[in-house]
Design a protein around this motif. Structure first.
Motif, PDB file in Angstrom:
ATOM      1  N   ARG A   1       0.887  -1.277   0.051  1.00 47.22           N
ATOM      2  CA  ARG A   1       0.053   0.012   0.026  1.00 47.22           C
ATOM      3  C   ARG A   1       0.836   1.234   0.095  1.00 47.22           C
ATOM      4  NH1 ARG A   1      -2.714  -3.884   3.096  1.00 47.22           N
ATOM      5  NH2 ARG A   1      -4.769  -4.194   2.596  1.00 47.22           N
ATOM      6  N   VAL A   2       0.220   2.267  -0.593  1.00 41.89           N
ATOM      7  CA  VAL A   2       0.973   3.641  -0.532  1.00 41.89           C
ATOM      8  C   VAL A   2       1.832   3.857   0.968  1.00 41.89           C
ATOM      9  CG1 VAL A   2       0.936   5.983  -0.812  1.00 41.89           C
ATOM     10  CG2 VAL A   2      -0.183   4.416  -2.321  1.00 41.89           C
ATOM     11  N   GLU A   3       0.984   3.657   1.792  1.00 36.31           N
ATOM     12  CA  GLU A   3       1.455   4.042   3.310  1.00 36.31           C
ATOM     13  C   GLU A   3       2.631   3.191   3.765  1.00 36.31           C
ATOM     14  OE1 GLU A   3      -2.654   1.712   3.823  1.00 36.31           O
ATOM     15  OE2 GLU A   3      -1.502   3.439   2.358  1.00 36.31           O
ATOM     16  N   ASP A   4       2.879   2.143   3.047  1.00 30.34           N
ATOM     17  CA  ASP A   4       4.197   1.208   3.268  1.00 30.34           C
ATOM     18  C   ASP A   4       5.310   1.372   2.789  1.00 30.34           C
ATOM     19  OD1 ASP A   4       2.281  -0.420   4.607  1.00 30.34           O
ATOM     20  OD2 ASP A   4       1.735  -1.664   2.993  1.00 30.34           O
ATOM     21  N   LEU A   5       5.338   2.635   1.631  1.00 30.23           N
ATOM     22  CA  LEU A   5       6.427   2.602   0.819  1.00 30.23           C
ATOM     23  C   LEU A   5       7.632   3.334   1.506  1.00 30.23           C
ATOM     24  CD1 LEU A   5       4.702   3.899  -2.586  1.00 30.23           C
ATOM     25  CD2 LEU A   5       5.972   1.527  -1.736  1.00 30.23           C
ATOM     26  N   LYS A   6       7.206   4.353   2.430  1.00 25.98           N
ATOM     27  CA  LYS A   6       8.412   5.017   3.112  1.00 25.98           C
ATOM     28  C   LYS A   6       8.714   4.328   4.263  1.00 25.98           C
ATOM     29  CE  LYS A   6       7.123   9.698   1.185  1.00 25.98           C
ATOM     30  NZ  LYS A   6       6.729  11.177   1.466  1.00 25.98           N
ATOM     31  N   LYS A   7       8.061   3.075   4.592  1.00 23.39           N
ATOM     32  CA  LYS A   7       8.660   2.380   5.995  1.00 23.39           C
ATOM     33  C   LYS A   7       9.562   1.025   5.107  1.00 23.39           C
ATOM     34  CE  LYS A   7       4.446   1.739   7.087  1.00 23.39           C
ATOM     35  NZ  LYS A   7       3.021   1.398   7.796  1.00 23.39           N
ATOM     36  N   PRO A   8      10.048   0.771   5.989  1.00 21.60           N
ATOM     37  CA  PRO A   8      10.914  -0.899   5.676  1.00 21.60           C
ATOM     38  C   PRO A   8       9.822  -1.664   5.034  1.00 21.60           C
ATOM     39  CG  PRO A   8      11.806   0.024   7.707  1.00 21.60           C
ATOM     40  CD  PRO A   8      10.464   0.833   7.446  1.00 21.60           C
ATOM     41  N   HIS A   9       9.959  -2.184   3.852  1.00 30.29           N
ATOM     42  CA  HIS A   9       8.994  -3.301   3.312  1.00 30.29           C
ATOM     43  C   HIS A   9       9.862  -4.078   2.376  1.00 30.29           C
ATOM     44  CE1 HIS A   9       9.463   0.021   0.429  1.00 30.29           C
ATOM     45  NE2 HIS A   9       9.253  -0.903  -0.726  1.00 30.29           N
ATOM     46  N   SER A  10       9.195  -4.964   2.086  1.00 32.53           N
ATOM     47  CA  SER A  10       9.712  -6.302   1.479  1.00 32.53           C
ATOM     48  C   SER A  10       9.407  -5.916  -0.083  1.00 32.53           C
ATOM     49  CB  SER A  10       9.177  -7.566   1.549  1.00 32.53           C
ATOM     50  OG  SER A  10       7.616  -7.475   1.049  1.00 32.53           O
ATOM     51  N   SER A  11      10.516  -6.239  -1.069  1.00 32.26           N
ATOM     52  CA  SER A  11      10.517  -5.980  -2.472  1.00 32.26           C
ATOM     53  C   SER A  11       9.302  -7.203  -3.092  1.00 32.26           C
ATOM     54  CB  SER A  11      11.684  -6.479  -2.908  1.00 32.26           C
ATOM     55  OG  SER A  11      11.792  -6.301  -4.527  1.00 32.26           O
ATOM     56  N   GLN A  12       8.432  -6.239  -3.802  1.00 33.04           N
ATOM     57  CA  GLN A  12       7.231  -7.247  -4.361  1.00 33.04           C
ATOM     58  C   GLN A  12       7.340  -6.774  -5.837  1.00 33.04           C
ATOM     59  OE1 GLN A  12       3.538  -7.521  -2.212  1.00 33.04           O
ATOM     60  NE2 GLN A  12       4.748  -7.082  -0.344  1.00 33.04           N
ATOM     61  N   PRO A  13       8.467  -7.220  -6.818  1.00 31.61           N
ATOM     62  CA  PRO A  13       8.395  -6.788  -8.150  1.00 31.61           C
ATOM     63  C   PRO A  13       7.216  -7.484  -8.961  1.00 31.61           C
ATOM     64  CG  PRO A  13       9.986  -8.635  -7.819  1.00 31.61           C
ATOM     65  CD  PRO A  13       9.752  -8.229  -6.487  1.00 31.61           C
ATOM     66  N   ARG A  14       6.697  -6.613  -9.734  1.00 32.71           N
ATOM     67  CA  ARG A  14       5.486  -7.214 -10.623  1.00 32.71           C
ATOM     68  C   ARG A  14       6.121  -8.212 -11.865  1.00 32.71           C
ATOM     69  NH1 ARG A  14       2.644  -3.094 -11.263  1.00 32.71           N
ATOM     70  NH2 ARG A  14       0.864  -3.762 -10.097  1.00 32.71           N
ATOM     71  N   ASN A  15       7.293  -7.718 -12.078  1.00 32.60           N
ATOM     72  CA  ASN A  15       7.927  -8.318 -13.295  1.00 32.60           C
ATOM     73  C   ASN A  15       9.379  -9.005 -12.574  1.00 32.60           C
ATOM     74  OD1 ASN A  15       5.920  -7.521 -15.560  1.00 32.60           O
ATOM     75  ND2 ASN A  15       6.645  -5.383 -14.558  1.00 32.60           N
ATOM     76  N   ARG A  16       9.255 -10.179 -12.370  1.00 35.25           N
ATOM     77  CA  ARG A  16      10.342 -10.657 -11.657  1.00 35.25           C
ATOM     78  C   ARG A  16      11.553 -10.976 -12.471  1.00 35.25           C
ATOM     79  NH1 ARG A  16       5.907 -13.228  -9.823  1.00 35.25           N
ATOM     80  NH2 ARG A  16       5.876 -15.133 -11.231  1.00 35.25           N
ATOM     81  N   LEU A  17      11.461 -11.458 -13.561  1.00 35.32           N
ATOM     82  CA  LEU A  17      12.709 -11.355 -14.389  1.00 35.32           C
ATOM     83  C   LEU A  17      13.304 -10.280 -14.940  1.00 35.32           C
ATOM     84  CD1 LEU A  17      11.182 -14.177 -16.758  1.00 35.32           C
ATOM     85  CD2 LEU A  17      12.884 -14.692 -14.892  1.00 35.32           C
ATOM     86  N   VAL A  18      12.442  -9.306 -15.036  1.00 34.40           N
ATOM     87  CA  VAL A  18      13.143  -7.825 -15.522  1.00 34.40           C
ATOM     88  C   VAL A  18      13.821  -7.458 -14.010  1.00 34.40           C
ATOM     89  CG1 VAL A  18      12.556  -5.610 -15.935  1.00 34.40           C
ATOM     90  CG2 VAL A  18      11.193  -7.211 -17.182  1.00 34.40           C
ATOM     91  N   ALA A  19      13.078  -7.428 -13.118  1.00 35.92           N
ATOM     92  CA  ALA A  19      13.705  -7.025 -11.606  1.00 35.92           C
ATOM     93  C   ALA A  19      15.039  -7.817 -11.375  1.00 35.92           C
ATOM     94  CB  ALA A  19      12.656  -7.232 -10.532  1.00 35.92           C
ATOM     95  N   LYS A  20      14.916  -9.052 -11.784  1.00 37.77           N
ATOM     96  CA  LYS A  20      16.303  -9.925 -11.451  1.00 37.77           C
ATOM     97  C   LYS A  20      17.431  -9.539 -12.300  1.00 37.77           C
ATOM     98  CE  LYS A  20      16.520 -13.123  -9.143  1.00 37.77           C
ATOM     99  NZ  LYS A  20      17.017 -13.145  -7.565  1.00 37.77           N
ATOM    100  N   THR A  21      16.862  -9.469 -13.652  1.00 34.70           N
ATOM    101  CA  THR A  21      18.246  -9.166 -14.771  1.00 34.70           C
ATOM    102  C   THR A  21      18.712  -7.559 -14.323  1.00 34.70           C
ATOM    103  OG1 THR A  21      16.839 -10.353 -16.289  1.00 34.70           O
ATOM    104  CG2 THR A  21      18.698  -8.688 -16.967  1.00 34.70           C
ATOM    105  N   PHE A  22      17.802  -6.574 -13.917  1.00 36.25           N
ATOM    106  CA  PHE A  22      18.201  -5.162 -13.507  1.00 36.25           C
ATOM    107  C   PHE A  22      19.035  -5.302 -12.357  1.00 36.25           C
ATOM    108  CE2 PHE A  22      15.584  -1.842 -15.521  1.00 36.25           C
ATOM    109  CZ  PHE A  22      15.810  -2.197 -16.762  1.00 36.25           C
ATOM    110  N   PHE A  23      18.783  -6.046 -11.625  1.00 34.88           N
ATOM    111  CA  PHE A  23      19.578  -6.341 -10.203  1.00 34.88           C
ATOM    112  C   PHE A  23      21.157  -6.891 -10.450  1.00 34.88           C
ATOM    113  CE2 PHE A  23      21.175  -9.518  -6.994  1.00 34.88           C
ATOM    114  CZ  PHE A  23      21.371  -8.509  -5.763  1.00 34.88           C
TER     115      PHE A  23
END
Length: 448
Positions: free
Chosen positions: A309-331
Motif C-alpha cells: 500500500r502507498v503508506e508502506d512505501l516510506k517504511k521498511p518493506h519487502s520487495s514485491q516486483p511485478r515483473n520478476r525476470l526484469v527485476a532480477k536482470t536489472f539487479f
C-alpha cells in the motif's frame, strides 16, 4: 488480540461494513480477494455504529462455511467487542487465480465493489501470471541485440552478480541462465530487455516525456523507445535536458559542481521503479513523465503490486516486483537492489539536497510518483552554458592570464563575438577578471 474500535474505521479499498452476512458480503470478500485482500466487518452499519446484537459461534461457523463453499477460500474470522456489543471481522488475503461468486467476478475500486467483465476480466486472470515470464513462438533470436546481451554480462560481472563462467559468445546460454529462454522459446522479458525493437511486439512499451509550463501548456514532447536498458539511458538524458542545472563554484579553488534541479540518483530510482513495476498487460497506456517548473510527475501503468500500500512505501518493506525476470536482470546489472530500499534511497538523496520528500499515490489503474523542486539553496550558484563551463575549466588549466584568441582556438565553430560575450558574462559574475584594452585584453580567474 488487539482491540478494534469500529468508529475509527473507514470504508476503503480494503475495509467494508455489512449489517448481515449475505450474498452482498460474499461479493465484497471476492472483490477483496481479487484486489489486495481486506477486512469485512459484519454487524456494523454504514455509519460505523453497531447493531447491538450478539454474534454466536453458529454465526461465525456459517460465515466460514459459506465463504469456503462459494469462494473456495478460508477466511480468518475474529470476534470483536466494543462498548459491550459484538461485531465480526472476516479477513481474506489476495488470491491468484481470482475467485468468483456463482460464476461472476468482482474487484474493489476505491470503497466500492464492482463486477469485472470483458477485457478487464481477461486482465484479471492474466495478472495471476507474471507478464515477463510468458513465452511467445513469434519471437526468435534474431530479435535479440547481441551487443546489449554482452553489455549486460560485462556489467553483471563487474557487479559480481553473475557467474564469471557465463559464455559471452553464446547469447542462448546467457538467456537460458537468466530464465529468459524456456524450452527454446523467448520470454516477453527477453524481448523487452534485449530486443532490437521491442515495440514491434509491444508498441506502447515506451516512455513519453513532456515539458509543461502548466497543466495545459506543453512545450516539449518526446518518446523514448527501444529495449529497457536503452530506455533507462535515454529517458534520463531526456529528463536532464528538460530540467534546470546550476553550478556551484568553489570560492577557494573555482572547482565546479553540477547541481541538478533534482538529484540524478532520485530521478534514476523513480524511472527504474516505473520500468520494473509497470503493468505490461496494460498495453494501451505508456509510462508518462511530466516535467513542470517545480515538479517531476511520473505515471506508471499498474497499481502497487501484491499487498503493498502507498503508506508502506516510506517504511521498511519487502520487495514485491511485478515483473520478476526484469527485476532480477536489472539487479544483476547493478541498476537496482532487491530489498525494497529504493524509496528510502530516493528520499535520502532528496533530503541531502534540501528538497521535500517525494509523494506517491495510486491514480486510477496506475501509480504516480512526484518529486518537488526547491530553488532556495543557500550556496553560491550561477547559471552557465556548457561552453561557459568549459571556459572556466580551461582557465583553471592555464597558468596566468589568457586572451580571447586562446579560448577561441578551442572552439573552432564559434565566432569570436560569441566567445567575447561568454567572457564578459563571466566577468560580470565575478568568476573572471579582465585587464587591458579591448584588443589586448587578458582574462584570469578572480582571486578569492
Amino acid at each position: 488480540m488487539a482491540k478494534v474500535d469500529p468508529t475509527r474505521l473507514k470504508e476503503s479499498e480494503t475495509v467494508e461494513f455489512k449489517e448481515r452476512f449475505n450474498d452482498s458480503a460474499l461479493k465484497t470478500l471476492a472483490a477483496f480477494a481479487n484486489t489486495k485482500g481486506g477486512s469485512l466487518y459484519v454487524g456494523v452499519k454504514d455509519d460505523a455504529t453497531l447493531l447491538s446484537e450478539g454474534i454466536t459461534d453458529k454465526v461465525q461457523q456459517d460465515v466460514v462455511n459459506k465463504t469456503m463453499q462459494v469462494l473456495g477460500i478460508t477466511p480468518q474470522v475474529s470476534l470483536h467487542k466494543h462498548e459491550g456489543n459484538d461485531f465480526l471481522e472476516v479477513k481474506v488475503k489476495q488470491q491468484r487465480p481470482p475467485v468468483s461468486v456463482r460464476g461472476k467476478y468482482y474487484h474493489r475500486v476505491g470503497n466500492t465493489t464492482r463486477e469485472v467483465t470483458g477485457d478487464d476480466l481477461k486482465q484479471l486472470f492474466l495478472e495471476g501470471e507474471s507478464w515477463d515470464a510468458i513465452t511467445n513462438g513469434r519471437f526468435s533470436l534474431e530479435d535479440i541485440d547481441l551487443q546489449e546481451v554482452l553489455n549486460f554480462v560485462n556489467a553483471a560481472e563487474k557487479e559480481e552478480r553473475i557467474n564469471v563462467n557465463y559464455d559471452k559468445d553464446s547469447p542462448e546460454i546467457v538467456l537460458e541462465r537468466l530464465g529468459l529462454l524456456i524450452d527454446g522459446k523467448l520470454t516477453n522479458a527477453a524481448i523487452i530487455l534485449f530486443g532490437h525493437n521491442p515495440q514491434k511486439y509491444f508498441p506502447n512499451a515506451v516512455v513519453r516525456i513532456g515539458r509543461f509550463r502548466d497543466q495545459a501548456t506543453i512545450v516539449a514532447d518526446r518518446t523514448v523507445s527501444g529495449n529497457l536498458f536503452k530506455q533507462v539511458r535515454e529517458s534520463e538524458e531526456q529528463i536532464k535536458s528538460l530540467i534546470s542545472r546550476r553550478y556551484e563554484i568553489s570560492d577557494e579553488s573555482f572547482k565546479r559542481r553540477d547541481i541538478w534541479q533534482y538529484p540524478l540518483s532520485a530521478i534514476r530510482e523513480a524511472l527504474l521503479n516505473a520500468l520494473v513495476h509497470r503493468n505490461y498487460f496494460e498495453m494501451n497506456v505508456k509510462i508518462q513523465i511530466k516535467v513542470f517548473d517545480d515538479m517531476l510527475w511520473i505515471y506508471n501503468p499498474g497499481k502497487l503490486p501484491g499487498s503493498l500500500r502507498v503508506e508502506d512505501l516510506k517504511k521498511p518493506h519487502s520487495s514485491q516486483p511485478r515483473n520478476r525476470l526484469v527485476a532480477k536482470t536489472f539487479f544483476r546489472a547493478g541498476l537496482i537492489e532487491e530489498w525494497g530500499t529504493g524509496i528510502e534511497r530516493m528520499t535520502a538523496t532528496l533530503k541531502e539536497q534540501g528538497l521535500p520528500e517525494p509523494e506517491f499515490e495510486e491514480q486510477g489503474d496506475g501509480f504516480v510518483a512526484k518529486l518537488f523542486a526547491d530553488s532556495s539553496l543557500d550556496t553560491r550558484k550561477v547559471d552557465l552554458s556548457d561552453r561557459q563551463q568549459k571556459i572556466i575549466l580551461m582557465a583553471q588549466s592555464m597558468k596566468g592570464g589568457f586572451k580571447l584568441s586562446d579560448i577561441a582556438a578551442r572552439f573552432e565553430d564559434v565566432s569570436n563575438r560569441t566567445i567575447r560575450r561568454d567572457l564578459n558574462e563571466l566577468v560580470k559574475l565575478n568568476i573572471l577578471k579582465a585587464t587591458g584594452e579591448k584588443r589586448g585584453r587578458e582574462y584570469s580567474l578572480t582571486e578569492k
